[in-house]
Design an enzyme around this catalytic site. Structure first.
Site, PDB file in Angstrom:
ATOM      1  N   GLY A   1      28.535  43.734  39.514  1.00 44.90           N
ATOM      2  CA  GLY A   1      29.510  43.187  38.585  1.00 44.90           C
ATOM      3  C   GLY A   1      28.869  42.136  37.703  1.00 44.90           C
ATOM      4  N   PHE A   2      29.152  40.874  38.005  1.00 46.01           N
ATOM      5  CA  PHE A   2      28.624  39.736  37.246  1.00 46.01           C
ATOM      6  C   PHE A   2      28.950  39.853  35.760  1.00 46.01           C
ATOM      7  CE2 PHE A   2      25.837  40.091  40.961  1.00 46.01           C
ATOM      8  CZ  PHE A   2      25.963  38.818  41.486  1.00 46.01           C
ATOM      9  N   HIS A   3      30.229  40.129  35.462  1.00 45.31           N
ATOM     10  CA  HIS A   3      30.658  40.197  34.064  1.00 45.31           C
ATOM     11  C   HIS A   3      32.181  40.093  33.977  1.00 45.31           C
ATOM     12  CE1 HIS A   3      31.036  44.478  35.283  1.00 45.31           C
ATOM     13  NE2 HIS A   3      32.046  44.490  34.416  1.00 45.31           N
ATOM     14  N   ALA A   4      32.626  39.905  32.759  1.00 46.65           N
ATOM     15  CA  ALA A   4      34.051  39.977  32.412  1.00 46.65           C
ATOM     16  C   ALA A   4      34.137  40.871  31.176  1.00 46.65           C
ATOM     17  CB  ALA A   4      34.612  38.588  32.114  1.00 46.65           C
TER      18      ALA A   4
ATOM     19  N   ARG B   1      34.238  39.173  37.437  1.00 44.59           N
ATOM     20  CA  ARG B   1      34.282  39.877  38.714  1.00 44.59           C
ATOM     21  C   ARG B   1      32.886  40.077  39.269  1.00 44.59           C
ATOM     22  NH1 ARG B   1      36.093  44.193  35.509  1.00 44.59           N
ATOM     23  NH2 ARG B   1      37.085  42.452  34.498  1.00 44.59           N
TER      24      ARG B   1
END
Length: 137
Positions: free
Chosen positions: A47-50, A95
């Site tokens: 994930g590590f993003h929006a 997330r």
């Protein structure tokens, strides 16, 4: 922070179970893209993003994984482990997914096609944008 878990109607008998996903019925948007994650190695976080605009419904169709969700003001951790339950992740929600079971298959339904320009991949940028969004409301 309000987290929406959508209960999906499970049909079944002694032969097994079935869950149907229908846009604008139990999926609260028109489905434009479906993808799934599997074979995630032990100890890996994803994930590590929006997303600026994208809305997604995430379902652990097999196994389990944990989610770290951050709306820029609050954070929450939750376990997704029920194939008859979907986690609705709306836009501007950071997330991260982790603690995948060995058999985890995580399916994602999205309301738009892939668009790299919709991603926010820096947590610092995300926090800055979320503060700006909340100050204009």
């Amino acid at each position: 922070m309000e987290i929406k878990l959508i209960q999906l109607q499970k049909h079944g008998d002694e032969r097994g179970s079935l869950v149907a996903l229908e846009d604008q019925k139990n999926v609260p948007f028109t489905i434009r893209r479906v993808y799934y994650l599997f074979g995630t190695k032990e100890g890996v976080r994803r994930g590590f993003h929006a997303h600026k605009n994208l809305t997604q419904l995430v379902i652990a169709v097999r196994g389990s994984c944990r989610f770290h969700l951050d709306n820029g003001q609050e954070q929450i951790e939750l376990l997704l482990d029920n194939p008859a339950q979907g986690l609705l992740i709306e836009s501007m929600m950071w997330r991260e997914m982790y603690d995948f079971s060995e058999d985890c298959v995580l399916m994602v339904l999205a309301d738009s096609h892939y668009d790299e320009s919709d991603y926010i991949r820096s947590h610092e940028e995300f926090i800055g944008r979320s503060k700006n969004d909340s100050s204009t409301q």
